[in-house]
Design a protein around this motif. Structure first.
Motif, PDB file in Angstrom:
ATOM      1  N   UNK A 189       5.942  36.068 -44.228  1.00  0.00           N
ATOM      2  CA  UNK A 189       6.607  35.407 -43.104  1.00  0.00           C
ATOM      3  C   UNK A 189       7.983  34.997 -43.592  1.00  0.00           C
ATOM      4  N   UNK A 190       8.812  34.488 -42.694  1.00  0.00           N
ATOM      5  CA  UNK A 190      10.177  34.264 -43.154  1.00  0.00           C
ATOM      6  C   UNK A 190      10.349  32.973 -43.942  1.00  0.00           C
ATOM      7  N   UNK A 191       9.250  32.265 -44.249  1.00  0.00           N
ATOM      8  CA  UNK A 191       9.351  31.207 -45.259  1.00  0.00           C
ATOM      9  C   UNK A 191       9.579  31.805 -46.636  1.00  0.00           C
ATOM     10  N   UNK A 207       7.321  37.115 -37.151  1.00  0.00           N
ATOM     11  CA  UNK A 207       6.750  36.773 -35.844  1.00  0.00           C
ATOM     12  C   UNK A 207       7.842  36.919 -34.784  1.00  0.00           C
ATOM     13  N   UNK A 208       7.440  37.280 -33.557  1.00  0.00           N
ATOM     14  CA  UNK A 208       8.446  37.388 -32.492  1.00  0.00           C
ATOM     15  C   UNK A 208       8.097  36.549 -31.264  1.00  0.00           C
ATOM     16  N   UNK A 209       7.064  35.708 -31.406  1.00  0.00           N
ATOM     17  CA  UNK A 209       6.705  34.865 -30.261  1.00  0.00           C
ATOM     18  C   UNK A 209       6.570  33.414 -30.720  1.00  0.00           C
ATOM     19  N   UNK A 210       6.908  32.465 -29.861  1.00  0.00           N
ATOM     20  CA  UNK A 210       6.805  31.048 -30.246  1.00  0.00           C
ATOM     21  C   UNK A 210       5.341  30.609 -30.349  1.00  0.00           C
ATOM     22  N   UNK A 259      12.707  29.906 -33.808  1.00  0.00           N
ATOM     23  CA  UNK A 259      12.974  31.126 -34.573  1.00  0.00           C
ATOM     24  C   UNK A 259      11.688  31.680 -35.203  1.00  0.00           C
ATOM     25  N   UNK A 260      10.539  31.214 -34.730  1.00  0.00           N
ATOM     26  CA  UNK A 260       9.224  31.784 -35.077  1.00  0.00           C
ATOM     27  C   UNK A 260       8.891  31.683 -36.564  1.00  0.00           C
ATOM     28  N   UNK A 261       9.282  30.551 -37.162  1.00  0.00           N
ATOM     29  CA  UNK A 261       9.073  30.433 -38.609  1.00  0.00           C
ATOM     30  C   UNK A 261       7.665  30.007 -38.967  1.00  0.00           C
ATOM     31  N   UNK A 262       6.964  29.327 -38.051  1.00  0.00           N
ATOM     32  CA  UNK A 262       5.594  28.910 -38.351  1.00  0.00           C
ATOM     33  C   UNK A 262       5.485  27.592 -39.091  1.00  0.00           C
ATOM     34  N   UNK A 263       6.597  26.916 -39.343  1.00  0.00           N
ATOM     35  CA  UNK A 263       6.522  25.626 -40.050  1.00  0.00           C
ATOM     36  C   UNK A 263       5.677  24.615 -39.289  1.00  0.00           C
ATOM     37  N   UNK A 264       5.774  24.637 -37.954  1.00  0.00           N
ATOM     38  CA  UNK A 264       5.025  23.656 -37.171  1.00  0.00           C
ATOM     39  C   UNK A 264       3.524  23.889 -37.316  1.00  0.00           C
ATOM     40  N   UNK A 265       3.131  25.153 -37.462  1.00  0.00           N
ATOM     41  CA  UNK A 265       1.710  25.474 -37.622  1.00  0.00           C
ATOM     42  C   UNK A 265       1.191  24.952 -38.963  1.00  0.00           C
TER      43      UNK A 265
END
Ligand code: SF4
Ligand code: SF4
Length: 381
Positions: A189-191, A207-210, A259-265
């Motif tokens: 992922x982009x992390x 990822x391309x979706x929020x 920007x679909x980074x996934x940090x919130x997840x």
């Protein structure tokens, strides 16, 4: 002085040290010949792909046999590597930063038996457990991240994409025909736990979706301030919703900012963003960290999206193979991939590698940080 009053002696920082936090001091693990020759090495040579010799001023020699590994290793495979080290190398081995294992011996006559032993060990499916290679002007092992096996935010797998890609370029792991070394890396992922920002060819999960928001569970499971604070683009804000007459504390996501980074997840398991169509891969190219010839370079996105195609990712591996072949046939000796692309021009790079140029590849950072930040140890006054 607080240290001294608590028993800490700054002159002897290791005295009476009883903590077991962190790894033990590295020099406890030196093979005897390395410990005895520290600071005395004169030169080293690559004798053949995968085999190096280091020569000391004392006359001692160390022969190193490098093998690729799968990085996420089973205990069984790790024990096998230990058994090989016990049999041939007095119990010593080391891992390189790109997840190769190096077995070191102190005389030339021990090299062939070690090599033969390593190459004779195969998985049930027929692939090598410890393939010898990965030195010099070739492709060494691919540094990569956790993927579907272990992490929670991947947009693609790491072990699977790397195995498929390394299979496609395996002959270049075993020989040194390329103009210079070619470093492959992978982050799912982009992390970017992998070194994709500075490798010659890099695979990046994207990822391309929020995130999808599960309001009911979010209220029960997540600390909302943490989820809000986790977002690097400030796309998350706390909201209250009413579902079936129940008032819930939850969040909303401003999708234009995401920007679909996934940090919130990472902070809040009720905001997953994995998605079959949305997730896929990006290929980046032209990065390096060495200062040789020119300053270190960041990788650039050259393929904006490739869908996930497990288990062998054929579109990804075909594109990587094309880039490697174009580089092998067109670059000058000692020229890294990014240096080659800049010499011939990125337009020609896209032609030679048969990559379509799309608007997704245009760098649109608002800030010219790429040009202004000091990124290197090449100083200019
Ligand atoms: Fe997890 Fe992203 Fe690191 Fe992959 S790159 S291991 S998805 S944080
Ligand atoms: Fe913010 Fe990243 Fe979550 Fe999008 S995926 S809302 S950018 S933290």
């Amino acid at each position: 002085m607080a240290f001294i009053s608590s028993g800490y002696n700054p002159d002897k920082p290791m005295e009476g040290r009883i903590t077991d936090i962190g790894p033990k001091k590295y020099d406890q693990f030196y093979p005897p010949v390395i410990a005895a020759n520290k600071g005395k090495w004169l030169y080293h040579e690559i004798l053949e792909p995968g085999v190096l010799v280091h020569v000391s001023e004392t006359g001692d020699e160390v022969y190193t046999v490098r093998v690729g590994t799968c990085r996420l290793m089973s205990v069984t495979l790790l024990r096998e590597a230990m058994a090989i080290a016990d049999k041939h190398c007095d119990g010593y081995l080391r891992f390189t930063t790109r997840n190769n294992i190096e077995f070191m011996v102190d005389s030339k006559d021990k090299v062939e038996p070690l090599k033969n032993d390593l190459m004779s060990r195969k998985h049930a499916g027929g692939s090598y457990k410890f393939p010898v290679g990965g030195t010099g002007a070739g492709i060494t092992n691919c540094v990569h991240t956790q993927g579907w096996v272990h992490c929670h935010t991947p947009a693609t797998d790491a072990s699977g994409t790397v195995k498929a890609s390394m299979d496609a370029v395996f002959s270049d792991f075993q020989n040194m025909r390329l103009p210079a070394k070619l470093r492959l890396s992978m982050a799912c992922c982009l992390n970017m736990c992998g070194a994709v920002h500075c490798s010659d060819i890099a695979i990046l999960g994207y990822h391309r979706k929020p995130p999808m928001i599960d309001n009911e569970y979010l209220d029960k499971m997540c600390e909302i301030p943490l989820a809000v604070a986790a977002c690097p683009t400030a796309a998350i804000k706390p909201v209250k919703v009413e579902i079936d007459g129940k008032k819930l504390n939850t969040v909303s996501v401003n999708e234009n900012r995401c920007m679909y980074c996934g940090n919130c997840y990472t902070m809040c398991p009720s905001m997953p963003l994995a998605d079959t169509e949305g997730d896929g891969l990006v290929i980046m190219a032209g990065g390096k960290i060495s200062n040789r010839k020119c300053a270190p370079k960041f990788s650039k996105v050259v393929v904006a999206f490739i869908p996930n195609e497990p288990p062998r990712w054929p579109s990804l591996t075909a594109q990587i193979k094309k880039i490697v072949e174009a580089y092998a046939s067109d670059a000058r000796k000692y020229e890294r991939l990014g240096e080659w692309a800049e010499r011939i021009g990125w337009e020609r790079f896209f032609e030679k590698c048969e990559i379509e140029f799309t608007h997704h590849l245009i760098d649109d950072f608002r800030d010219a940080a790429y040009y202004t930040w000091r990124q290197t140890t090449n100083f200019k006054f």
